[in-house]
Write a protein that holds these residues in place. Sequence first.
Motif, PDB file in Angstrom:
ATOM      1  N   VAL A 106       0.844  -1.198   0.000  1.00 38.01           N
ATOM      2  CA  VAL A 106       0.000   0.000   0.000  1.00 38.01           C
ATOM      3  C   VAL A 106       0.882   1.251   0.000  1.00 38.01           C
ATOM      4  O   VAL A 106       0.598   2.212  -0.706  1.00 38.01           O
TER       5      VAL A 106
ATOM      6  N   GLU B 223       1.547   7.169   3.388  1.00 35.51           N
ATOM      7  CA  GLU B 223       0.594   6.069   3.270  1.00 35.51           C
ATOM      8  C   GLU B 223      -0.698   6.401   4.014  1.00 35.51           C
ATOM      9  O   GLU B 223      -1.792   6.059   3.554  1.00 35.51           O
TER      10      GLU B 223
ATOM     11  N   SER C  85      -4.366   6.443   2.418  1.00 31.70           N
ATOM     12  CA  SER C  85      -5.425   5.572   2.940  1.00 31.70           C
ATOM     13  C   SER C  85      -6.695   6.360   3.246  1.00 31.70           C
ATOM     14  O   SER C  85      -7.805   5.899   2.955  1.00 31.70           O
TER      15      SER C  85
ATOM     16  N   GLN D 226     -10.896   0.879   3.149  1.00 29.93           N
ATOM     17  CA  GLN D 226      -9.451   1.059   3.244  1.00 29.93           C
ATOM     18  C   GLN D 226      -8.773   0.298   2.096  1.00 29.93           C
ATOM     19  O   GLN D 226      -9.313  -0.700   1.606  1.00 29.93           O
TER      20      GLN D 226
END
Length: 85
Positions: free
Chosen positions: A31, A43, A47, A57
């Motif tokens: 991710v 990140e 998200s 998510q």
Amino acid sequence: QRELREGLFSYVTRIRMQEASRLLADTSASVGQIAWQVGYRSEAAFSIAFKRYSGVQPRQFRGGGAGAGTGTGTGTPGADTPSKH
């Protein structure tokens, strides 16, 4: 000149999230790596933006969790999701 029915920021965000959805579905990149590839330095920020866009998510989207792939403008992501090893 082509008219957009959305603002520039919304358009750019939609394109980024579509690419993120594709990468989540079609690659094994983390991710964090995907966040970086679509232009996020964090990140966590990615998200939050991804959840706002898709309703789930990124990890839930990839894992096929409840509601995965129900976001606007994402087509039918997950249809080609690789099987889990």
